[in-house]
Design a protein around this motif. Structure first.
Motif, PDB file in Angstrom:
ATOM      1  N   GLU A 886      -0.460  -1.891 -11.451  1.00  0.00           N
ATOM      2  CA  GLU A 886      -1.818  -2.128 -12.254  1.00  0.00           C
ATOM      3  C   GLU A 886      -2.271  -3.648 -11.760  1.00  0.00           C
ATOM      4  O   GLU A 886      -3.456  -3.664 -11.824  1.00  0.00           O
ATOM      5  N   ALA A 887      -1.180  -4.521 -11.699  1.00  0.00           N
ATOM      6  CA  ALA A 887      -1.538  -5.688 -11.350  1.00  0.00           C
ATOM      7  C   ALA A 887      -1.998  -6.221  -9.998  1.00  0.00           C
ATOM      8  O   ALA A 887      -2.116  -7.193  -9.605  1.00  0.00           O
ATOM      9  N   GLY A 888      -1.805  -5.126  -9.151  1.00  0.00           N
ATOM     10  CA  GLY A 888      -2.320  -5.422  -7.704  1.00  0.00           C
ATOM     11  C   GLY A 888      -1.129  -5.791  -6.792  1.00  0.00           C
ATOM     12  O   GLY A 888      -1.148  -6.411  -5.875  1.00  0.00           O
ATOM     13  N   GLY A 889       0.302  -5.441  -7.384  1.00  0.00           N
ATOM     14  CA  GLY A 889       1.607  -6.032  -6.862  1.00  0.00           C
ATOM     15  C   GLY A 889       1.918  -5.414  -5.563  1.00  0.00           C
ATOM     16  O   GLY A 889       2.549  -5.736  -4.842  1.00  0.00           O
ATOM     17  N   PHE A 890       0.966  -4.219  -5.087  1.00  0.00           N
ATOM     18  CA  PHE A 890       1.386  -3.681  -4.069  1.00  0.00           C
ATOM     19  C   PHE A 890       0.226  -3.743  -3.100  1.00  0.00           C
ATOM     20  O   PHE A 890      -1.031  -3.320  -3.167  1.00  0.00           O
ATOM     21  N   PRO A 895      -5.201  -3.332  -6.851  1.00  0.00           N
ATOM     22  CA  PRO A 895      -4.926  -2.909  -8.323  1.00  0.00           C
ATOM     23  C   PRO A 895      -5.291  -1.444  -8.626  1.00  0.00           C
ATOM     24  O   PRO A 895      -6.569  -0.893  -8.048  1.00  0.00           O
ATOM     25  N   LEU A 896      -4.587  -0.665  -9.117  1.00  0.00           N
ATOM     26  CA  LEU A 896      -4.867   0.726  -9.390  1.00  0.00           C
ATOM     27  C   LEU A 896      -4.440   1.126 -10.872  1.00  0.00           C
ATOM     28  O   LEU A 896      -3.468   0.434 -11.391  1.00  0.00           O
ATOM     29  N   LYS A 897      -5.095   2.070 -11.440  1.00  0.00           N
ATOM     30  CA  LYS A 897      -4.652   2.581 -12.816  1.00  0.00           C
ATOM     31  C   LYS A 897      -3.541   3.422 -12.709  1.00  0.00           C
ATOM     32  O   LYS A 897      -3.274   4.213 -11.827  1.00  0.00           O
TER      33      LYS A 897
END
Length: 984
Positions: A886-890, A895-897
């Motif tokens: 969710e925080a765009g850590g990948f 960022p994804l829901k």
């Protein structure tokens, strides 16, 4: 000067009663009779003893008899070691051209060869060289029996088997007929003679020479019961010599004539009765040895009650009359007889060994006091020796140790096993860590290549070894030298390869082999392997496994005498050896049926009626000899009888002799005194203190040393079992895999992840037509790479087929409009009281949909965490991964829901797999991610407190079914069973 024993008229048969110290009385009597006539009188005398140890004990007794003065003792010769051309023979005494005795090992090999030649006459044939060796040993025992008893079977074997006997006795008869014909021919071809036959011929010839021309000097045969016919003939010749005498050990001259008439082979007096009957000497014609007459009579009542307790079974009905008769002689006869006698009933063999060691050690506290253990149980003797070592006491033991247990024997067995399974990690570790091995430091090779699932071959092992590859290469070179050119080979060739491998392992930089062949064990091993190299061609060809079994059997049959410095006042003796030896304290152990007395030996060739027809003694004769030895030992001044209630985990039965003693004592209203304190000592020696469990460990490391980065799986460990995080992530204690560990569970998990990854990378879009077969192939390939043994692949192939079909259907359903990513790494940093804290994840699979959701999947080959565990935060792997997503850590995804949080359980069983969704896309997964993130903040904040300990198992409701690699360090069993549960 009183008249010496050899000058007295009448019978020259003497007796030293069982309660008297045989060697001391014998030496004192000889010294008193001969020493006054000059030093040469004693030195010219000849004394025949049953064993070498008896001769040594007699030599020690002469020192005591002389008052510690220098003395030239008589010529003492053990009857088993008489040799032509040596004392007591005079030059020209034996007009007997005897060949040398065959070496015992050579005899075993030659008999094994003979058995293998006669394999067609053995029911079922021979399975292996080990089986041939076992049958050869039985044949050797049969031949010894014939030779010792001087039985000439002639043509009698042909008439042994009647119509009423089973067919296998006919097979045995045929086998024996051929063996008895071929064995003498083989001995003549080798120019040697059997040891037993040679000894019998020597004794017979010596008896003839001494009968025709008796020696002029003093001649004494002492301590023998004359079990063998040749020995009886020699004793009779000694007694007839002008200055000869036979001194019997423990003849019961008080036994009633009625009971004496019923003495049989199982009675303690059976052998002595047979000897006296053959010599035509009555029991009352045997005189008391002069030194025993002059000695005080303490102990005579012990001798009386022991002899009465062991009287023939038909006469035990008169025990009450016996008790009355003893009390008529002396009111306290039985009580005095029990004085100095005690009984210890140990629960187990371990407790018996500890109690025995304590009793022996206690005796040594008194200066000058001697002690001895008397037992036929070699295993108990070795256990007692090991326990005495804790006090630095080394007894003079006749038990020795098995060659297989020596350092050199252990190395030989390991080398033989390496030829059977060259890459067995346990065997290779044994070779590398053996004290004789000088290949190099094995630690790096052990960690890299010899722990965990085994390597399939040397190429894989060298690859796994990495930096330790040079050592692996040296080890491979040694093991490669053990390779067999064919399925079966000669034991001589196999033994040569074994020697070469052992020397290669032990070689130093100069080519020396150090202590490999040194010491008693090394010398014995060198003799055994040397004999195999020389004579092994006579044995049947063997496979590597059969050779390892053959070598083990040979080593088990060889005893290594330790030698070296031993305690001068402490001995461990076999039953026969103790006949002439006496100590101030005797521990008589092994008093269980099957041990002392031992069970009647089984004859694989002849039934009891067949043995009787041939004139061979019944198996029960050994019981009578053992009973005599027990009676001798039990009459010592201080005797502790030791019985073990359980042997090898099963209840034991008291020895018949101990039972009879207890019964006689009860008939008099008494009991054999106990030594309960000895068992208390034994149990307290290694017993733990009072049960006072220490509380659960609570390490409190400095905050600076606490981790600032954890993977989501480690966060789960911090939630459930903080102690495991302290041990692994702070102390850096990493568990070692077991050598040759089964790879099943771990291999499936590794393989399923790798198969899904390769499948997704190879087919990111459209699936192949044979998707199931393709996935199955990928999965099986990965199983092999993960270390699953080939023999397990047949079962795995069936499971893989089921799993692959399920996976193919799953992929078809989930590929529609989704972008599949696998094994992505992501991270997220949060602010905590002690500074930034990073949580990382490696997502098995994330499926990105057009609506901006990322569906997170994790593969499980076992049971997935329950929904309750996920919701309460005890299994935060998926939810924290969602928070990172969710925080765009990948980075590759942005960022994804959070979408569906799902476990895929793939088992290959019915059903082959399950889709276990723990949170659905939308509010449920978003809330789950938020709760997980909040929980992470609280968790990290709590452990940023310097006072917060890393406790073990803080949530028992979720961890009781799970095992940690660090449970043993955390003493979980101790504190959890003491009532302390894991709530923090």
């Amino acid at each position: 000067m009183t008249q010496a024993f050899f000058e007295q008229p009448g019978s020259r048969w003497f007796n030293i009663p069982a309660h008297r110290p045989f060697a001391e009385d014998l030496a004192q009597g000889l010294y008193d009779a001969l020493a006054p006539r000059g030093p040469e009188a004693l030195a010219d005398a000849v004394v025949l003893t049953p064993t070498r140890r008896g001769a040594r004990a007699l030599a020690d007794a002469f020192i005591k008899a002389s008052g510690g003065q220098a003395v030239l003792p008589p010529q003492m010769r053990p009857l088993g070691d008489l040799e032509a051309g040596e004392p007591p023979f005079e030059p020209g005494d034996l007009a007997l051209d005897l060949p040398a005795a065959i070496d015992p090992l050579r005899r075993r090999f030659e008999l094994t060869r003979l058995v293998s030649e006669l394999a067609e006459h053995i029911p079922g044939g021979l399975v292996s060289a080990g089986a041939a060796l076992e049958l050869a040993d039985a044949l050797g025992g049969f031949l010894d029996g014939l030779q010792i008893e001087e039985v000439d079977v002639g043509d009698r074997l042909a008439s042994l088997v009647g119509a009423e006997l089973a067919e296998h006795w006919e097979v045995s008869r045929t086998f024996l007929e051929k063996a008895l014909a071929l064995w003498p021919e083989r001995l003549r071809a080798l120019g040697v003679a059997d040891v037993s036959e040679r000894r019998v011929r020597l004794l017979r010839r010596l008896a003839e020479v001494w009968t025709q021309s008796p020696p002029k000097g003093v001649l004494v045969a002492a301590g023998s019961t004359g079990t063998a016919p040749a020995t009886r003939a020699l004793l009779i010749a000694v007694a007839a010599a002008p200055r000869g005498a036979v001194v019997l050990p423990g003849l019961d001259q008080d036994l009633a004539d009625k009971a004496w008439a019923k003495v049989d082979v199982q009675h303690p007096q059976g052998a002595l009765k047979r000897l006296l009957d053959e010599a035509r000497v009555g029991k009352r014609d045997v005189s008391l040895w002069p030194a025993s007459i002059r000695a005080e009579s303490a102990g005579r009542w012990r001798r009386r009650i022991v002899n009465e307790a062991l009287r023939p079974a038909e006469e035990t009905a008169d025990w009450l009359a016996v008790i009355a008769g003893l009390r008529a002689e002396h009111p306290d006869a039985i009580a005095e007889g029990l004085t100095g006698l005690s009984l210890v009933n140990a629960r187990t063999e371990e407790e018996a060994a500890t109690a025995t060691a304590l009793l022996l050690r206690e005796a040594l506290e008194t200066p000058g006091r001697t002690a001895a253990l008397v037992t036929p149980d070699q295993v108990l003797a070795r256990r007692v020796t090991a326990r005495l070592a804790r006090w630095g006491v080394v007894p003079d033991s006749s038990a020795g140790e098995s060659l297989a247990g020596s350092r050199c024997g252990v190395l030989a067995a390991l080398v033989a096993r390496a030829a059977v399974d060259p890459t067995d990690p346990v065997t290779l570790l044994g070779l590398l860590k053996h004290p004789f091995t000088r290949l190099g430091d094995s630690a790096a090779l052990e960690r890299a290549a010899l722990r965990g699932p085994r390597a399939r071959d040397w190429d894989e092992l060298r690859t796994k070894a990495k930096d330790a590859a040079p050592l692996a290469g040296r080890l491979e070179a040694v093991v490669a030298g053990l390779a067999w050119d064919a399925e079966a080979d000669s034991p001589a060739v196999a033994a040569r390869r074994t020697v070469e491998a052992m020397e290669a392992l032990a070689a130093d930089e100069g080519g020396g082999t150090g202590e490999l062949w040194a010491g008693h064990g090394g010398e014995a091993m060198a003799r055994l392997l040397g004999a195999l190299v020389r004579e092994g061609d006579a044995l049947p060809r063997v496979t590597p496994r059969q050779f390892a079994d053959l070598l083990q059997r040979l080593m088990d049959g060889e005893t290594v005498r330790s030698g070296g410095a031993t305690h001068p006042r402490l001995r461990i003796l076999g039953a026969i050896e103790a006949r002439l030896v006496r100590a101030d304290r005797l521990v008589v152990a092994g008093l269980e049926e099957g041990v002392w007395p031992g069970g009647a030996p089984l004859d694989p060739f002849l039934s009891r009626p067949m043995r009787e027809m041939l004139g061979l003694p019944s198996p029960e004769r050994r019981i009578g000899l053992a009973a005599h030895d027990f009676a001798q030992a039990a009459c010592a001044p201080e005797v502790i009888l030791l019985h073990t209630e359980r042997r090898e985990g099963a209840p034991s039965v008291k020895s018949r002799w101990l039972w009879r003693l207890e019964t006689l004592a009860r008939g008099a209203g008494l009991a054999i005194p106990g030594r309960a304190e000895v068992l208390d000592w034994a149990r307290a020696l290694d017993a733990p203190g009072g049960y006072d469990p220490v509380k659960r460990p609570a390490p409190v490391p400095p905050v600076a040393h606490r981790p600032r980065e954890l993977a989501v799986t480690r966060v789960e460990s911090l939630t459930r079992d903080p102690y495991a995080v302290w041990a692994r992530d702070i102390l850096r204690l990493y568990p070692l895999d077991r050598p040759d560990e089964q790879a099943d569970a771990r291999a499936r998990g590794t393989a399923i992840h790798a198969a899904f990854e390769r499948f997704a990378e190879t087919y990111p879009g459209e699936l192949p037509a044979d998707a199931a077969a393709t996935f199955q192939t990928l999965y099986l390939d990965e199983l092999l790479k993960a270390g699953l043994p080939h023999e397990a692949m047949a079962r795995e192939a069936a499971l893989a087929a089921e799993a692959a079909a399920w996976v193919a259907d799953l992929e078809r359903e989930r590929r529609d409009g989704r972008r599949i990513t696998v094994e992505l790494k992501g991270e997220r940093t949060i602010q905590a009281p002690a500074g930034p804290f990073k949580v990382t994840a490696r997502a098995d699979r994330i499926e990105v949909t057009a609506d901006g959701h990322g569906h997170i999947l994790d593969y499980k080959t076992g049971k997935a965490p329950s929904k309750k565990e996920v919701q309460t935060g005890f299994s935060p792997q998926l939810t924290l991964t969602a928070a990172i997503l969710e925080a765009g850590g990948f980075p590759d995804l942005g960022p994804l829901k959070p979408g569906d949080l799902t476990y895929l359980e793939i088992t290959g069983r019915r059903p082959a797999g399950k889709v276990e969704t723990r949170a659905a896309a939308g509010d449920e997964s978003a809330e789950a991610a938020a709760r997980a993130l909040e929980g992470l903040h609280k968790l990290v904040g709590r452990f940023d407190d310097p006072a917060q300990p890393y406790l073990s198992r803080v949530a028992p409701q979720f961890v009781k079914a799970r095992m940690s690699d660090y449970d043993h360090l955390a003493r979980v069993f101790e504190w959890s069973t003491s009532g302390e549960e894991g709530e923090e």
